[in-house]
Design a protein around this motif. Structure first.
Motif, PDB file in Angstrom:
ATOM      1  N   UNK A  77       8.396  22.792  -6.807  1.00 14.10           N
ATOM      2  CA  UNK A  77       9.003  23.726  -7.767  1.00 14.10           C
ATOM      3  C   UNK A  77       8.080  23.768  -8.974  1.00 14.10           C
ATOM      4  N   UNK A  78       7.391  24.878  -9.141  1.00 15.87           N
ATOM      5  CA  UNK A  78       6.383  24.980 -10.203  1.00 15.87           C
ATOM      6  C   UNK A  78       6.991  25.003 -11.604  1.00 15.87           C
ATOM      7  N   UNK A  79       8.304  25.231 -11.675  1.00 16.67           N
ATOM      8  CA  UNK A  79       8.971  25.229 -12.978  1.00 16.67           C
ATOM      9  C   UNK A  79       9.485  23.844 -13.334  1.00 16.67           C
ATOM     10  N   UNK A 106       4.824  33.240  -8.197  1.00 14.76           N
ATOM     11  CA  UNK A 106       5.045  33.812  -9.516  1.00 14.76           C
ATOM     12  C   UNK A 106       6.417  34.426  -9.575  1.00 14.76           C
ATOM     13  N   UNK A 107       6.921  34.583 -10.763  1.00 16.17           N
ATOM     14  CA  UNK A 107       8.232  35.210 -10.938  1.00 16.17           C
ATOM     15  C   UNK A 107       8.319  35.809 -12.327  1.00 16.17           C
ATOM     16  N   UNK A 108       9.264  36.745 -12.466  1.00 17.16           N
ATOM     17  CA  UNK A 108       9.567  37.249 -13.795  1.00 17.16           C
ATOM     18  C   UNK A 108      11.050  37.025 -14.026  1.00 17.16           C
ATOM     19  N   UNK A 122       9.586  28.236 -21.475  1.00 16.09           N
ATOM     20  CA  UNK A 122      10.092  29.550 -21.044  1.00 16.09           C
ATOM     21  C   UNK A 122       9.758  29.680 -19.549  1.00 16.09           C
ATOM     22  N   UNK A 123      10.726  30.110 -18.757  1.00 15.73           N
ATOM     23  CA  UNK A 123      10.611  29.945 -17.302  1.00 15.73           C
ATOM     24  C   UNK A 123       9.489  30.765 -16.650  1.00 15.73           C
ATOM     25  N   UNK A 124       9.223  31.958 -17.163  1.00 17.65           N
ATOM     26  CA  UNK A 124       8.191  32.794 -16.526  1.00 17.65           C
ATOM     27  C   UNK A 124       6.815  32.145 -16.684  1.00 17.65           C
ATOM     28  N   UNK A 125       6.559  31.662 -17.906  1.00 12.56           N
ATOM     29  CA  UNK A 125       5.283  30.985 -18.188  1.00 12.56           C
ATOM     30  C   UNK A 125       5.197  29.681 -17.387  1.00 12.56           C
ATOM     31  N   UNK A 126       6.331  28.979 -17.293  1.00 13.14           N
ATOM     32  CA  UNK A 126       6.341  27.684 -16.591  1.00 13.14           C
ATOM     33  C   UNK A 126       6.044  27.877 -15.110  1.00 13.14           C
ATOM     34  N   UNK A 127       6.800  28.774 -14.453  1.00 10.32           N
ATOM     35  CA  UNK A 127       6.676  28.921 -12.993  1.00 10.32           C
ATOM     36  C   UNK A 127       5.377  29.613 -12.608  1.00 10.32           C
ATOM     37  N   UNK A 128       4.929  30.565 -13.450  1.00  4.98           N
ATOM     38  CA  UNK A 128       3.737  31.327 -13.070  1.00  4.98           C
ATOM     39  C   UNK A 128       2.446  30.656 -13.526  1.00  4.98           C
ATOM     40  N   UNK A 190       1.791  35.332 -19.251  1.00  5.88           N
ATOM     41  CA  UNK A 190       1.517  34.301 -18.230  1.00  5.88           C
ATOM     42  C   UNK A 190       0.354  34.753 -17.339  1.00  5.88           C
ATOM     43  N   UNK A 191       0.290  36.043 -17.067  1.00  8.43           N
ATOM     44  CA  UNK A 191      -0.768  36.556 -16.192  1.00  8.43           C
ATOM     45  C   UNK A 191      -2.110  36.649 -16.929  1.00  8.43           C
ATOM     46  N   UNK A 192      -2.054  36.862 -18.257  1.00  8.91           N
ATOM     47  CA  UNK A 192      -3.279  36.816 -19.062  1.00  8.91           C
ATOM     48  C   UNK A 192      -3.797  35.370 -19.113  1.00  8.91           C
ATOM     49  N   UNK A 193      -2.873  34.422 -19.291  1.00  9.09           N
ATOM     50  CA  UNK A 193      -3.260  32.996 -19.311  1.00  9.09           C
ATOM     51  C   UNK A 193      -3.938  32.624 -17.985  1.00  9.09           C
ATOM     52  N   UNK A 194      -3.472  33.190 -16.893  1.00 13.44           N
ATOM     53  CA  UNK A 194      -4.030  32.877 -15.564  1.00 13.44           C
ATOM     54  C   UNK A 194      -5.486  33.352 -15.457  1.00 13.44           C
ATOM     55  N   UNK A 195      -5.761  34.541 -15.999  1.00 13.62           N
ATOM     56  CA  UNK A 195      -7.144  35.059 -15.980  1.00 13.62           C
ATOM     57  C   UNK A 195      -8.054  34.159 -16.817  1.00 13.62           C
ATOM     58  N   UNK A 196      -7.562  33.787 -17.997  1.00 11.47           N
ATOM     59  CA  UNK A 196      -8.363  32.941 -18.889  1.00 11.47           C
ATOM     60  C   UNK A 196      -8.605  31.572 -18.264  1.00 11.47           C
TER      61      UNK A 196
END
Ligand SMILES: NC(=O)c1ccc[n+]([C@@H]2O[C@H](COP(=O)([O-])OP(=O)(O)OC[C@H]3O[C@@H](n4cnc5c(N)ncnc54)[C@H](OP(=O)(O)O)[C@@H]3O)[C@@H](O)[C@H]2O)c1
Length: 322
Positions: A77-79, A106-108, A122-128, A190-196
């Motif tokens: 569980x990634x969260x 990933x999830x929103x 925050x769950x979206x940032x945590x799980x993704x 969260x998706x910008x953080x993933x690119x970085x």
């Protein structure tokens, strides 16, 4: 009917013998992760399916028993940071090499009020993002010890925003405690953080044979966004046939093409750290709509290496790595 705009992985890479290779795919029980997993197993790999719901993983994997490769399902569980640590312990107790890590899940949050995980994120940032960050960092030595290993992380076109509103990381309030919450902005960040992260990691690992990628998979006809309120689920169910008919969205198989290219092609490692995008009508910058492997993000914040390093430093502290 296949969308003529889809960029397909060269079929020669989808015939490569992957016997003896080990991969991890997160969110392997659904959508893009399922298709990625199935293809790797078909080519002879052993895939560790990192799933939040082990039963769901085992159920969808039943047809894999007739394929050349093999699989196992391990809970992740990634969260939940402890669940990520438990997953890594379970993986390392059985495996000493890792040819590819696909941080796919990933999830929103489909509600417009923030939800927090038991770790306080925050769950979206945590799980993704945070969960994948911890997973990757804990597996870094194993990736380094495996020749030519690859790590990819799923991003999204939405990280780009528009000319009027480019998404950026709000280091002073990553958890949305002092800002008015917007669930889709939380997802975009969260998706910008993933690119970085893919960029920062590529730079950190440039003296090794590990390569990294961030991926926009396209608009997948998956289960994405199905966890919302009855209203949201109703809207999604009603619009799905039109979106499909108008060929805006792609099958999950088509949406797995970019991940498969990054994991298997000879070309991808020449572009470690870069952003690979499937075509997308959702780019507000028209010139980006055809996608590219790799592609320049229209969002300048996705190229900011100072932000990338700052975000990695902060995230290390948040997930307990310092
Ligand atoms: N669909 C699109 O159009 C689209 C566009 C751009 C980017 N993406 C990205 O592509 C990736 C794959 O999405 P998809 O379209 O295949 O969606 P999907 O069908 O909803 O699959 C998402 C997967 O992530 C898993 N997941 C969610 N929360 C998790 C958690 N806390 N821990 C572990 N796993 C978790 C889900 O597990 P459960 O089944 O247990 O919920 C599921 O296996 C995601 O990162 C998504 O953000 C999708």
């Amino acid at each position: 009917m296949a969308n003529k705009n889809v960029i397909f992985c060269d079929p020669k890479y989808l015939e490569k013998d992957l016997s003896g290779k080990t991969y991890i795919v997160t969110g392997a029980n659904s959508g893009v992760g399922f298709e990625t997993t199935q293809q790797l197993v078909k080519q002879g790999a052993h895939v560790v399916m990192a799933c939040r719901r082990v039963d769901a993983g085992n159920e969808v994997a039943q047809p894999f028993s007739t394929l050349k490769g093999s699989y196992e399902v391990i809970k992740c569980d990634l969260a939940d940071l402890q669940s990520v640590r438990d997953f890594v312990d379970a993986f390392l107790s059985k495996h000493s090499k890792l040819d590819g890590l696909a941080c796919n899940a990933g999830m929103v949050n489909m509600e417009n009020t923030p939800k927090y995980t038991k770790d306080g994120f925050e769950i979206t940032m945590a799980a993704s993002f945070y969960g994948h960050f911890l997973l990757t960092e804990l597996l870094l030595e194993t990736l380094k010890n495996t020749t030519n290993s690859r790590m990819l992380i799923l991003s999204s076109v939405v990280h780009a925003g528009s000319k009027k509103k480019r998404h950026q990381l709000h280091f002073d309030d990553l958890e949305w405690k002092n800002r008015k919450y917007n669930n889709f902005d939380a997802y975009s960040e969260a998706k910008l953080a993933s690119i970085l992260y893919a960029k920062e990691l590529a730079e950190r690992l440039k003296e090794t044979s590990v390569t990294t990628y961030s991926v926009h998979p396209g608009w997948a006809r998956s289960n994405f966004g199905s966890g919302g309120s009855a209203l949201i689920r109703g809207i999604m169910a009603l619009t799905k046939p039109f979106v499909t008919m108008l060929n805006f969205s792609d099958s999950s198989w088509e949406s797995a093409q970019t991940s498969l290219h990054c994991l298997l092609s000879d070309e991808a490692p020449k572009h470690s750290g870069r952003y690979f995008s499937q075509h997308s009508v959702l780019y507000s910058d028209k010139e980006c709509r055809k996608g590219g492997w790799p592609m320049q993000s229209p969002n300048p914040n996705a190229d900011n290496m100072n932000d990338a390093k700052k975000m990695v430093g902060i995230t290390r502290g948040l997930v307990g790595l310092n």
